[in-house]
Design a protein around this motif. Structure first.
Motif, mmCIF file in Angstrom:
data_model
loop_
_atom_site.group_PDB
_atom_site.id
_atom_site.type_symbol
_atom_site.label_atom_id
_atom_site.label_comp_id
_atom_site.label_asym_id
_atom_site.label_seq_id
_atom_site.Cartn_x
_atom_site.Cartn_y
_atom_site.Cartn_z
ATOM 1 N N ASN A 1 0.818 -1.213 0.000
ATOM 2 C CA ASN A 1 0.000 0.000 0.000
ATOM 3 C C ASN A 1 0.851 1.263 0.000
ATOM 4 O O ASN A 1 0.363 2.344 -0.316
ATOM 5 N N GLU B 1 -1.288 3.821 -2.225
ATOM 6 C CA GLU B 1 -2.214 4.719 -1.521
ATOM 7 C C GLU B 1 -1.530 6.050 -1.255
ATOM 8 O O GLU B 1 -0.310 6.160 -1.299
ATOM 9 N N THR C 1 -4.731 9.357 6.153
ATOM 10 C CA THR C 1 -3.874 8.669 7.101
ATOM 11 C C THR C 1 -3.299 9.649 8.108
ATOM 12 O O THR C 1 -2.674 10.637 7.747
ATOM 13 N N GLU D 1 -2.079 5.895 12.450
ATOM 14 C CA GLU D 1 -2.398 4.733 11.627
ATOM 15 C C GLU D 1 -1.159 3.865 11.454
ATOM 16 O O GLU D 1 -0.031 4.371 11.420
ATOM 17 N N THR E 1 0.290 -0.225 7.464
ATOM 18 C CA THR E 1 -0.495 -0.929 6.460
ATOM 19 C C THR E 1 -1.506 -0.005 5.805
ATOM 20 O O THR E 1 -2.285 -0.425 4.954
ATOM 21 N N GLN E 2 -1.546 1.239 6.248
ATOM 22 C CA GLN E 2 -2.466 2.187 5.626
ATOM 23 C C GLN E 2 -1.687 3.412 5.161
ATOM 24 O O GLN E 2 -0.727 3.823 5.815
ATOM 25 N N GLY E 3 -2.124 3.965 4.056
ATOM 26 C CA GLY E 3 -1.475 5.163 3.560
ATOM 27 C C GLY E 3 -0.181 4.850 2.826
ATOM 28 O O GLY E 3 0.396 3.772 2.978
#
Lengths: 466, 345
Positions: A156, A160, A165, A169, A172-174
């Motif tokens: 990601n 992403e 984000t 966070e 695993t995000q952003g």
């Protein structure tokens, strides 16, 4: 002093090498006829002197170096652990190094006299300085990757952006998609502006010399001194403040172009000037117009160097932070429109993320820095693959192609010269040649003539493509 | 020379007739050639215009601030352009820039000289090309990466060195640190962070490859005949380097150093990441707080009014003029030197 490896050294003393070898290698094509003398092609006609390997390593040298290392390590360790209240890694290294130099000098002085001892000491210092520079490079690159590999393991990070984000966070995000997209837009647009302009300008500087080109060269050289932040400030004040245009990738690409243009022009100018004048003159003597000479001779000869110039300029432009800071704004989401709206870039997002006190942002910042390093490394490897060759030096594939082409030419000549009576005027057919009385040539004169006539006046040209 | 009937190239003998008068060489250019020349010339003129536009605009926008401030622009230390004349100037930031660049040069020149000598004289021939590529790569590493390295790794490790220098050499004014007390074991190291010294170290690492590659090039051009002559007279390797290579490359060494100085003066983002800006002349290079023109522009462009932008332009102009002078001197020295004729600087 005997060279360790046999090297290609041209025979003859250096002073008379050019004239002598030209005469010596020349041979008459046909036995007795008075005719053109073709010199045998040598690999590198300009290589007059070749540096020979003179280094020798004796066993005592190795013993002295190893012994001094061991002694220095022992003494420093003893000092640090038992005798003195010292601590710190840096101090240990510096003290150990000084001890090494001392012991090394002492050991060498057992066998050698003063100048030799000084020579060995300086050799040791130079070696260590060289390794220190390499170590710094390795440290900078490896540190970036060591700190920044964690975000890169999550896919990601490349798919992403950071619009939703926050600092809390997980990784695993952003991601950094917005920065990658922005960087590609900016460098793409900047290349679109600079490459054609820089190439035309470099050709102008070397092919149409005169007062104007001298002026342009001076100004372009002066502008390489322009600090990138000032280029950014210029675009910020003109495009954004004065013209009322918004922050955008377009504005950034203008700033990067202003910065890259003189750099590429300068490098390309140097490369084009390295093209041998004899190639140009040969093309002109064959009747090519100036435009054809540039297009078919000068630019292909300099292609590798020109590509390197562009790629290295790109590497400079892609890593620039300060113009982006002033002109792109710094968006957190992907902006596909390069002409409007805030945007971001890898160096800028690295700068912004690592300025934040949040640990997770700093890790992401290192991730973007690692991505940037990967891009720069790719560009660099690319530059080494296509470039790094001087004008006229061919790659293996180009050599093969040249061999194929000349083989084709040979068969073509043979075909045209084939039936002797039919085409009389074309090839130097031996049968016809022996007809007239030979004008008694001497090979020496011919060689002197070839070299004695300087090519000063521009040959009269006739335009084939007028 | 009369045309020959037989298909043979004849070699002209000595001229017997009246001497050839010099003929006039006429150039007749066709349409494509004219077009090409016009295009090339047009490209040159466009580049010239862009460059002059940048320079001219810099001058034009700086005019307002310079008109307001007058000579006080060069002597004032604080930076408050909205407060009017006498309240903003580049005395502090310009001094800071020069100090950082000086630290960088002091670090970079020995390193670069050593590395250049190693590559051109000592390294095995097989790995020489690789080493050259690595140094070039070092020059291509973005400055933000150097900044990261300097801020997160180098700074923490160099505080001890700063402490040591100020403990033993604090009596030299530039190494003095106001709030440090070497006899106090509990004293904090933060007085040494974000200093001119740390910023200069990082910038020094950045310019080392630039200086190194120019020096390496001039060193490797030292004529082999003279090298072997020195060996033949019994010189050691270092004797040969001192007698042949270094004198031959002196112009390149000076020029390369000045080129590196030009880069160091204009460096922005690595410095911004490391220093904590102060607007007074900070002669203590080990002490917290430093300043530079480029960092000033990067930090202040956003919240500036019309007068503020003009003042920033004036500061940028001063920086540009300084780097310009340094660069011109560099290329002049390189071009005049014996080794510089063929080097690409």
């Amino acid at each position: 002093m005997s060279p360790k490896h046999p090297v290609d050294v041209p025979t003859g003393t250096p002073t008379d090498a050019p004239a002598d070898s030209a005469v010596r290698v020349a041979r008459a094509r046909s036995g007795g006829g008075g005719s053109t003398i073709l010199p045998v092609r040598r690999e590198q006609p300009d290589a007059v002197e070749v540096r020979r390997v003179t280094a020798t390593v004796r066993r005592t040298d190795v013993f002295a170096a190893v012994g001094a290392t061991v002694a220095a390590l022992s003494v420093t360790t003893l000092l640090y652990t038992q005798l003195a209240p010292f601590d710190g890694v840096l101090g240990f290294v510096v003290l150990g190094y000084l001890a090494f130099l001392g012991f090394y000098g002492l050991l060498v002085s057992l066998d050698e006299d003063g100048p030799a001892v000084r020579d060995r000491l300086v050799g040791a210092v130079v070696h260590s300085l060289g390794f220190l520079v390499l170590a710094v490079l390795a440290l900078v690159v490896l540190y970036t990757f060591a700190e920044g590999w964690r975000p890169l393991t999550h896919l990601n990070f490349l798919t992403e952006d950071m619009s939703v984000t926050g600092p809390l966070e997980p990784l695993t995000q952003g991601g950094a998609l917005h920065a990658i997209v922005g960087t590609l837009q900016q460098i793409g647009l900047a290349l679109l502006f600079t490459v054609p302009l820089a190439m035309i300008c470099a050709v102008f500087l070397s092919e149409i010399p005169g007062r104007l080109s001298r002026l342009v060269r001076t100004i372009a050289e002066a502008m390489t001194a322009l600090p990138s932040i000032v280029a950014g400030l210029f675009v910020y004040a003109t495009v954004i403040l004065a013209l009322g245009y918004r922050h955008s990738s377009f504005a950034t690409s203008l700033a990067i172009s202003v910065m890259m243009l003189p750099i590429i022009i300068r490098a390309a100018d140097v490369v084009i000037r390295l093209v041998p004048g004899s190639l140009r003159e040969a093309a002109l003597a064959l009747g090519a117009s100036q435009w054809r000479t540039v297009w078919h001779v000068v630019l292909p000869t300099a292609r590798s160097g020109l590509t390197t110039a562009v790629i290295l300029g790109t590497a400079r432009g892609i890593g620039e932070t300060s113009p982006v800071l002033l002109t792109a704004g710094g968006a957190t989401s992907v902006n596909l429109n390069p002409f409007d709206g805030w945007n971001n870039s890898l160096p800028l997002v690295t700068y912004a993320l690592t300025r934040s006190p949040e640990e997770s942002f700093i890790v992401r910042g290192f991730g973007t820095a690692a991505t940037l390093m990967v891009l720069v490394l790719l560009l660099f490897v690319l530059a080494r693959l296509v470039g790094g060759r001087g004008p006229g030096q061919l790659s293996r594939r180009q050599l093969r192609r040249r061999a194929r082409e000349s083989a084709r030419d040979v068969t073509r000549y043979a075909r045209r010269a084939g039936p002797p009576p039919a085409v009389r005027a074309v090839g130097p057919a031996p049968a016809v040649r022996s007809a007239g009385p030979p004008p008694a040539p001497r090979p020496g004169t011919a060689g002197a003539d070839r070299h004695g006539v300087p090519a000063v006046s521009p040959p009269e040209k006739e335009n084939r493509d007028g | 020379m009369a045309p020959v009937d037989t298909p043979r190239t004849t070699i002209p003998g000595a001229a017997t007739g009246p001497a050839d008068a010099p003929r006039r060489v006429r150039e007749r250019r066709g349409g494509a050639d004219l077009l090409f020349r016009a295009l090339a010339r047009g490209g040159g003129v466009v580049v010239l215009c862009v460059m002059l536009l940048v320079g001219g605009f810099l001058l034009y926008r700086a005019q307002d601030a310079l008109g307001v401030a007058g000579w006080s622009f060069l002597t004032t230390q604080e930076w408050d352009p909205d407060a009017g004349a006498g309240r903003f100037g580049i005395a502090a930031v310009l001094t800071g820039t020069v100090l950082i660049a000086m630290v960088a040069i002091v670090v970079a020149v020995p390193l670069a000289t050593g590395a250049a000598l190693y590559i051109s004289e000592y390294a095995p021939r097989r790995i020489r090309q690789t080493l050259i590529s690595l140094v070039d790569l070092m020059a291509a590493v973005p400055s933000v990466v150097y900044g990261l390295w300097g801020f997160f790794l180098l700074q923490d490790n160099v505080l001890g060195l700063s402490n040591w220098i100020t403990t033993y050499f604090g009596w030299i004014p530039i190494f003095d640190v106001k709030d440090s007390d070497p006899r106090d074991p509990l004293s904090t190291m933060t007085v040494y962070t974000s200093s001119t010294f740390v910023a200069g170290l990082v910038v020094g690492m950045m310019i080392t490859p630039i200086v190194c590659s120019i020096m390496r090039e001039v060193f490797s051009q030292a004529p082999p005949g003279e090298r072997e002559g020195a060996y033949a007279l019994g010189a050691t390797k270092w004797g040969m380097i001192r007698a042949v290579v270094l004198p031959f490359g002196r112009g390149g060494m000076i020029g390369g150093t000045m080129l590196g100085l030009g880069r160091a003066l204009g460096e922005t983002i690595a410095i911004v990441m490391i220093i904590s800006p102060v607007f007074k002349i900070q002669p203590h290079i080990l002490e917290n707080g430093a300043s530079s023109v480029a960092a000033l522009i990067a930090l202040r462009y956003g919240d500036s009014t019309e007068a503020g932008i003009s003042a920033l332009f004036a500061a940028g102009l001063a920086l540009f003029v300084m780097t310009l002078i340094v660069n011109f001197l560099a290329s002049m020295i390189i071009a005049r030197s014996r080794s510089g004729a063929a080097s690409e600087v």
